[in-house]
Design an enzyme around this catalytic site. Structure first.
Site, PDB file in Angstrom:
ATOM      1  N   SER A 146       7.933 -31.588  24.561  1.00 39.85           N
ATOM      2  CA  SER A 146       9.286 -31.108  24.316  1.00 39.85           C
ATOM      3  C   SER A 146       9.259 -30.041  23.211  1.00 39.85           C
ATOM      4  CB  SER A 146      10.193 -32.294  23.965  1.00 39.85           C
ATOM      5  OG  SER A 146      11.543 -31.969  24.137  1.00 39.85           O
ATOM      6  N   ASP A 302      11.343 -35.370  35.369  1.00 36.95           N
ATOM      7  CA  ASP A 302      11.969 -34.654  34.251  1.00 36.95           C
ATOM      8  C   ASP A 302      13.040 -33.694  34.772  1.00 36.95           C
ATOM      9  OD1 ASP A 302      12.594 -33.261  31.929  1.00 36.95           O
ATOM     10  OD2 ASP A 302      10.511 -33.051  31.289  1.00 36.95           O
ATOM     11  N   HIS A 331      12.382 -37.214  31.261  1.00 39.24           N
ATOM     12  CA  HIS A 331      11.703 -36.438  30.221  1.00 39.24           C
ATOM     13  C   HIS A 331      10.999 -37.326  29.199  1.00 39.24           C
ATOM     14  CE1 HIS A 331      10.971 -33.045  27.563  1.00 39.24           C
ATOM     15  NE2 HIS A 331      11.633 -33.637  26.577  1.00 39.24           N
TER      16      HIS A 331
END
Length: 356
Positions: A146, A302, A331
């Site tokens: 991320s 995701d 995610h």
């Protein structure tokens, strides 16, 4: 809430790097001084060749052994008997590094909304200063997901001579319109709170409702349809709340107790600026210049950074390898299925040894 009030959340093992030289920022201006909170595990070998740099996500901190616990241990991705693992809190955050809650040495007051605009490249430049203080010239592996994955990729673009290998997870090479829209909606939720006051709120009375709402919105993108259906369905509690409602409220309240609204806005704006091609020849050229080994982890479920974005990275980065994490967690799978993620990282590390 002041930065001092976060101390009980920060591990006693946290150290601080301080620089009293002005720190220039990519978009202009500077920080008069810089403080970076960090933690280390293991021992730096004599050759300083066993360094693993862990980069955290949006609301993370330097305590990687807490939020990524399953990656630590003998025979795992972060093996303290062999590796020297370092994780620093990014600048702009609220867990000990210079950010909106810090005091501006020029004014003697906290920065608040006056904290300058920062980018992922500023975060990476600060990390480099920290590593140089150890005399580290080469990182064996830079790893993160991320926001952490953004840092990993910028390490490859900014300091290829230092970044020995990269393992970005659940990320793209440039922040999509979809992600920017999500972040803006969350920022507007914060701004709609009467306690926001343009960011000049009393630290002890921050816009709790707005920050909680922002977190709830984000949690909808961190998981996926299948995960919510399987976990909550249409179940209701005795008080009449749906289980999904209760979970959202719990997540919002939990973040408010450990994070800061100005920090949330600062970091999501930095994420919006993420683009490997910005200010460089082109996006394709920037990724095409990578020469270090790169292993990209994509999460099938995701919805925030869909797999076509990692497939694009794999096409553009020469010699890179693309792996898929097939889990119904969305995610956040990189935080949940740590057994699989650790195994993939270990295999990558073993391959690096073979190739060298």
């Amino acid at each position: 809430m002041t930065q001092m009030e976060y101390i009980p959340i920060i591990s006693d093992s946290t150290s601080s790097f301080k620089s009293y030289d002005p720190f220039p920022l990519e978009l202009g201006g500077e920080l008069p001084e810089l403080k970076i909170a960090y933690r280390t595990w293991g021992t730096l070998n004599a050759q300083k060749s066993n360094v693993i740099l862990v980069c955290h996500a949006l609301t993370g901190n330097a305590d990687a052994d807490s939020w990524w616990r399953g990656m630590f241990g003998e025979g795992k991705a972060f093996d303290e008997t062999k590796d020297f693992i370092i994780c620093s809190n990014v600048i702009g955050s609220c867990y000990g590094s210079t950010g909106p809650l810090s005091l501006n040495p020029k004014s003697g007051k906290r920065y608040g909304p006056d904290f300058p605009r920062i980018t992922i490249r500023d975060m990476v430049a600060a990390q480099r200063l920290l590593l140089q203080s150890f005399g580290i010239e080469k990182i064996k592996l830079v790893i993160g997901a991320s926001l952490g994955g953004m840092q990993v990729l910028e390490w490859g673009a900014m300091y290829p001579e230092m970044a020995g290998a990269l393992m970005p997870m659940g990320i793209s090479g440039r922040h999509s319109a979809w992600c920017i829209a999500q972040s803006e909606a969350q920022r507007q939720a914060i701004a709609a709170d009467a306690e926001w006051q343009g960011g000049w709120y009393d630290p002890a009375q921050q816009p709790r409702k707005g920050l909680a709402a922002a977190r709830m919105m984000a949690m909808c993108t961190y998981r996926c349809f299948e995960n919510y259906e399987e976990r909550f369905g249409r179940e209701q509690r005795e008080d009449g709340l749906f289980e999904a409602e209760s979970y959202m409220r719990h997540q919002g309240d939990k973040l408010v107790g450990r994070f800061d609204a100005n920090t949330y806005i600062t970091l999501t704006r930095a994420m919006d600026m993420h683009d490997l091609g910005r200010g460089r020849e082109s996006y394709e050229a920037a990724l095409g210049a990578f020469t270090m080994p790169v292993e990209i982890l994509s999460i099938d479920s995701d919805i925030l950074y869909p797999k076509q974005e990692q497939e694009e990275l794999a096409r553009l980065i020469p010699g890179s390898r693309l792996l898929f994490l097939d889990e119904p967690y969305g995610h956040d799978a990189f935080l949940i299925d740590t057994d699989t993620v650790s195994r993939m990282a270990c295999e990558f590390k073993r391959q690096l040894i073979v190739d060298n």
